[in-house]
Design a protein around this motif. Sequence first.
Motif, PDB file in Angstrom:
ATOM      1  N   UNK A 179      10.967 -12.800 -17.006  1.00  0.00           N
ATOM      2  CA  UNK A 179      10.584 -11.385 -17.073  1.00  0.00           C
ATOM      3  C   UNK A 179      11.461 -10.728 -18.130  1.00  0.00           C
ATOM      4  N   UNK A 180      10.836 -10.097 -19.094  1.00  0.00           N
ATOM      5  CA  UNK A 180      11.624  -9.545 -20.197  1.00  0.00           C
ATOM      6  C   UNK A 180      10.923  -8.325 -20.805  1.00  0.00           C
ATOM      7  N   UNK A 181      11.630  -7.650 -21.715  1.00  0.00           N
ATOM      8  CA  UNK A 181      10.997  -6.560 -22.470  1.00  0.00           C
ATOM      9  C   UNK A 181      10.138  -7.201 -23.553  1.00  0.00           C
ATOM     10  N   UNK A 182       8.957  -6.623 -23.862  1.00  0.00           N
ATOM     11  CA  UNK A 182       8.123  -7.222 -24.926  1.00  0.00           C
ATOM     12  C   UNK A 182       8.911  -7.342 -26.221  1.00  0.00           C
ATOM     13  N   UNK A 183       8.808  -8.509 -26.844  1.00  0.00           N
ATOM     14  CA  UNK A 183       9.539  -8.749 -28.086  1.00  0.00           C
ATOM     15  C   UNK A 183       8.555  -8.694 -29.255  1.00  0.00           C
ATOM     16  N   UNK A 184       8.774  -7.750 -30.159  1.00  0.00           N
ATOM     17  CA  UNK A 184       7.836  -7.564 -31.285  1.00  0.00           C
ATOM     18  C   UNK A 184       8.249  -8.357 -32.526  1.00  0.00           C
ATOM     19  N   UNK A 185       9.232  -9.170 -32.406  1.00  0.00           N
ATOM     20  CA  UNK A 185       9.755 -10.015 -33.501  1.00  0.00           C
ATOM     21  C   UNK A 185      10.428  -9.208 -34.607  1.00  0.00           C
ATOM     22  N   UNK A 186      10.752  -9.928 -35.696  1.00  0.00           N
ATOM     23  CA  UNK A 186      11.435  -9.295 -36.818  1.00  0.00           C
ATOM     24  C   UNK A 186      10.475  -9.106 -37.977  1.00  0.00           C
ATOM     25  N   UNK A 187      10.738  -8.062 -38.758  1.00  0.00           N
ATOM     26  CA  UNK A 187       9.902  -7.809 -39.936  1.00  0.00           C
ATOM     27  C   UNK A 187      10.069  -8.965 -40.929  1.00  0.00           C
ATOM     28  N   UNK A 188       8.952  -9.373 -41.550  1.00  0.00           N
ATOM     29  CA  UNK A 188       9.026 -10.436 -42.550  1.00  0.00           C
ATOM     30  C   UNK A 188       9.873  -9.989 -43.745  1.00  0.00           C
ATOM     31  N   UNK A 189       9.749  -8.715 -44.116  1.00  0.00           N
ATOM     32  CA  UNK A 189      10.397  -8.248 -45.338  1.00  0.00           C
ATOM     33  C   UNK A 189      11.880  -7.929 -45.130  1.00  0.00           C
ATOM     34  N   UNK A 190      12.184  -7.107 -44.133  1.00  0.00           N
ATOM     35  CA  UNK A 190      13.571  -6.659 -43.996  1.00  0.00           C
ATOM     36  C   UNK A 190      14.360  -7.490 -42.988  1.00  0.00           C
ATOM     37  N   UNK A 191      13.670  -8.343 -42.233  1.00  0.00           N
ATOM     38  CA  UNK A 191      14.287  -9.180 -41.197  1.00  0.00           C
ATOM     39  C   UNK A 191      14.908  -8.346 -40.080  1.00  0.00           C
ATOM     40  N   UNK A 192      14.535  -7.095 -40.020  1.00  0.00           N
ATOM     41  CA  UNK A 192      14.997  -6.207 -38.957  1.00  0.00           C
ATOM     42  C   UNK A 192      14.082  -6.370 -37.743  1.00  0.00           C
ATOM     43  N   UNK A 193      14.612  -6.216 -36.528  1.00  0.00           N
ATOM     44  CA  UNK A 193      13.697  -6.253 -35.380  1.00  0.00           C
ATOM     45  C   UNK A 193      12.665  -5.119 -35.494  1.00  0.00           C
ATOM     46  N   UNK A 194      11.397  -5.478 -35.278  1.00  0.00           N
ATOM     47  CA  UNK A 194      10.307  -4.498 -35.428  1.00  0.00           C
ATOM     48  C   UNK A 194      10.530  -3.313 -34.486  1.00  0.00           C
ATOM     49  N   UNK A 195      10.974  -3.606 -33.260  1.00  0.00           N
ATOM     50  CA  UNK A 195      11.180  -2.532 -32.281  1.00  0.00           C
ATOM     51  C   UNK A 195      12.208  -1.530 -32.808  1.00  0.00           C
ATOM     52  N   UNK A 196      13.243  -2.048 -33.501  1.00  0.00           N
ATOM     53  CA  UNK A 196      14.289  -1.164 -34.033  1.00  0.00           C
ATOM     54  C   UNK A 196      13.713  -0.266 -35.139  1.00  0.00           C
ATOM     55  N   UNK A 197      12.859  -0.858 -35.986  1.00  0.00           N
ATOM     56  CA  UNK A 197      12.253  -0.084 -37.080  1.00  0.00           C
ATOM     57  C   UNK A 197      11.379   1.028 -36.505  1.00  0.00           C
ATOM     58  N   UNK A 198      10.564   0.653 -35.504  1.00  0.00           N
ATOM     59  CA  UNK A 198       9.660   1.653 -34.912  1.00  0.00           C
ATOM     60  C   UNK A 198      10.480   2.741 -34.209  1.00  0.00           C
ATOM     61  N   UNK A 199      11.499   2.312 -33.484  1.00  0.00           N
ATOM     62  CA  UNK A 199      12.314   3.284 -32.749  1.00  0.00           C
ATOM     63  C   UNK A 199      13.014   4.253 -33.705  1.00  0.00           C
ATOM     64  N   UNK A 200      13.317   3.772 -34.913  1.00  0.00           N
ATOM     65  CA  UNK A 200      14.024   4.642 -35.870  1.00  0.00           C
ATOM     66  C   UNK A 200      13.085   5.618 -36.551  1.00  0.00           C
ATOM     67  N   UNK A 201      11.806   5.274 -36.650  1.00  0.00           N
ATOM     68  CA  UNK A 201      10.899   6.132 -37.419  1.00  0.00           C
ATOM     69  C   UNK A 201       9.947   6.954 -36.549  1.00  0.00           C
ATOM     70  N   UNK A 202       9.576   6.416 -35.397  1.00  0.00           N
ATOM     71  CA  UNK A 202       8.592   7.103 -34.553  1.00  0.00           C
ATOM     72  C   UNK A 202       9.032   8.515 -34.148  1.00  0.00           C
TER      73      UNK A 202
END
Lengths: 538, 360
Positions: free
Chosen positions: B111-134
């Motif tokens: 049981x875990x939090x959904x993992x959206x993986x890392x961006x291909x370009x910046x290698x940043x976790x996708x969730x972190x990118x979305x959380x920073x911009x949304x």
Amino acid sequence: MVLLLLVIACKPNRQNGNALVFRYNESKGITTLDPAYARNLALIWPVSQIFNGLVQLSDSLTIEPAIAKSWKISDDGLTYSFTLRNDVYFHDSQVFKGGIGRRVTAHDFVYSFNRILDPLTASTGLWVFNALDVDDPSYSKGCRALNDSTLELRLRKPFPPFLGLLSMPYCYVVPHEAVLYYGKDFGRNPVGTGPFYKKLWRDGEKLVLRRNPKYFECDSSGLRLPYIEGISITFIPDKQSEFLEFLNGKLDFLSGVHTASKDELLTRNGNLNPKYAGRLNMLTGPYLNTEYIGIIADSLLLKDRMSVLLDARVRKAIALGFDKTRMMLYLRNNLGFPANNGFVPTGLPGFGTPTYGVGFNPKLATELLAQAGFSNGVGLPEITVSTTDDYLDIFEYIQHQLGKLGIRLKIEVLPGAAYRDMLANGKLTVFRGSWIADYPDPENYMACFITSSFAPNGPNYIRYSNPLYDKLYDKAMLCSSYIDRLTYYRQMDSLLVSNAVVIPLYYDKIVRFVSTRIEGMTVNPMNFLELKNIKIKR
Amino acid sequence: MLAYLAKKIVYTLLVTIGVASLIFALFNLIPGDPARMVLGQHTDSASVKAARTDLGLDLPVGIQYLKYMNDLSPISIHNPTNQASNIYLDKTIYGNTKPLIRINTNRVIVLKAPYLRRSYQSRQPVARIIAATLPNTFYLAIVSIAFATTLGIGMGVLSAVKKDSLLDKFFLVISAMGMALPSFFAAILIGWIFAIVFGNITGLNLTGNLWVIDDLGEGVHLQLKNIILPALTLGLRPLGVITQLTRSSLLETLSQDYIRTARAKGLKYSTMVIKHAIPNSLNPVVTSVSGWFASMMAGVIFIEYIFSWKGFGFVMVNALNSYDVPLVIGCVLTISIIFSIVNLIVDILYALLDPKVRLG
């Protein structure tokens, strides 16, 4: 509500107005500061402020010492020995004992080069070390540290441009402590040796680099570089907004000219609009980038085995049929040199004057068409050329010019990703291509069309295979002197244009607009951004 | 109500799975290779191979899809003996995970939090990118919709009450202009006038975010004024729509029999308008506001682009251009969830505003 807005608006901007900070915008954004992935200028510019390599390039493209103070190349051209400076330190960081940056040693270079070669790193610069003899057991993937200050690299076979290749950001030194500590996030938390260190980075907002007080290079009077306090990089994506911010004095530097601001900043002939004289300086110079039309002319590779493009006379007629000089004047305000020589651009030593290129000659083009059996283009099928939308204006011009000779051109505009994929898989017969120099040696251009570079394994998208061309390349690689190699390079280059499998369009030009408060900014044909030597007037 | 909520949650889950599958399939069907997009001009076979392995593209498409869905699902299956699979143990990726059932030595349900993986370009976790911009896009949308709603309803009410007057005609022209002006043009125009030409008087910036970093990177300062121009531009179109909707809806309500009855009984005109007509004519306006709000979250791209507002729309367009599949899926999933939530809120609001509406 209006009152509230006014109150909010009247609060002053909190910026460090008098700080000696160089401010520029990177509209493409910065995805990483890890040199292992520095694949384009948007990344190379900040990465080269933070890191250093063994050698560096001067503005005139000569190779100069950086962390390596001297080097020796063995007589067989296979072993490169570097003696390193002993006063180079990594930036202070929590990854080091006591948070103080430690001294750089030859072992760090072995680690850094091996890291690039490791497929798990998935570096975009894996190809850079293709020349290293990775199978020699007495070396670690072709590298070894004889002691803290002596590094030795071993090549598989002689490769004279190797030293120039080592000036690339992929070859910058990184500390293993930081890579291990940050893992995949090393690109967000870079630790290098360069004139600036990363102070703060908010994705999509701002990247601030600050002066490294322990930087090892000094100017001629012994003053430690860099002179400025920092670099502030914003990420305004819209070129129009970037331009307005530049005019508003919020940016110190603008690279290139966007179509929308071209006629505002430049005169028709490509000079600075006189109304900005005194406020801005314009710097230009050749840029090692060739834009070209590539044609697959191999009957075994074309779907249509009877394609007219197999006839060199038709290809030459295309090459001769449009005026590149006018093309550059009308469409690029002369910000580029008409490619009237070969594939190797103006800017590389020995390639300044056109000697074997193809200029505008509609009369000869008409004759060649007639000889090929298509007098005035009668019976000549339509030729499809594929490009991305940013070059559409160029191809519309060519289409118009060739139309006058009876050559009908159909322009296929593809999205970037589809274009790259189809190009690599040989699905585009006539296409727009470009090549930007990775290192300042014509070999970088010539190697694009050797048989072993066939796409998808290399950039030989035209699938050109000519035993004579390959032989000349091998001969050039045996010459340690640039002048000797030049003879072979020129022969190879003339083969490409005389076969008209490559039709060079133009050699790019660097254009930079710099605020007059900046002093000492220069341009170099690699288009590197050198900021350690600039000064800012208060 | 609870049954309705449960139904909606199941519906949202199904939409999420559908959207993720659809985008995954689309990226595999259209030409383009993400591995080539992360490489520079050098695409030799060894580099392409390393990039494909790094991005997980070396596996068959079916396996890639199952692995992605496994990462996305809160309940997933992993192999604790396989280093690549037991990343669920890595708290930096999944947060706090909990092995639920151990099927055998190399299969465990987690049981875990959904993992959206890392961006291909910046290698940043996708969730972190979305959380920073949304949140930035959210603030922008909130401020602009608040501006458009308050001003739009006000203008609409005045237009309806003063029908055919000069004021009515003026508001109609303003709202028509708001709807007709393309947002990229409006953005450049508004930015140029208020930030460049009258920049010294207004004190506004053309570009910038809510939080501004100084040039030396020493501090981050709140600059509320930076939201004014983008929010104003973004609110122009909904302002036009809301004004016209309020006007026509209020005019229709005012012609109803019960209004006439209320007037006949001697109720003051202003009391009748404020207490009876306006609340009853706001239903279509609420629908429109909710619709605009959802589409604003997804479609502020031009505004974010021109005012360099670090938002979500800009991230998504960049991801699409660079074939950054995990980031695109992450963004679209976020939008679809936002739409579902907004729809849910609208349904509840309807029920509260109009007693004839029943949930379920």
